[in-house]
Design a protein around this motif. Structure first.
Motif: not given
Length: 55
Positions: A35-36, A41-51
């Motif tokens: 949300d921030t 941002g980097e959060a969606p990329r981290q989520l996709m990398r984690g997936s």
């Protein structure tokens, strides 16, 4: 004779409750970070990398 099954059920219930608490805390942290930072941002990329995606 009845104590072992009761112990195992209680032990399993404690493990499940602890796992749910940890998972909820991690989900809330990731949601707040997403949300921030917004959608770029980097959060969606981290989520996709984690997936398992290579982004």
């Amino acid at each position: 004779m009845l104590t072992l099954p009761i112990f195992l059920i209680a032990f399993f219930a404690i493990i499940v409750a602890m796992h749910r608490g940890v998972t909820r805390k991690a989900d809330a942290k990731l949601r707040a970070q997403f949300d921030t930072q917004g959608s770029g941002g980097e959060a969606p990329r981290q989520l996709m990398r984690g997936s398992g995606y290579n982004v």
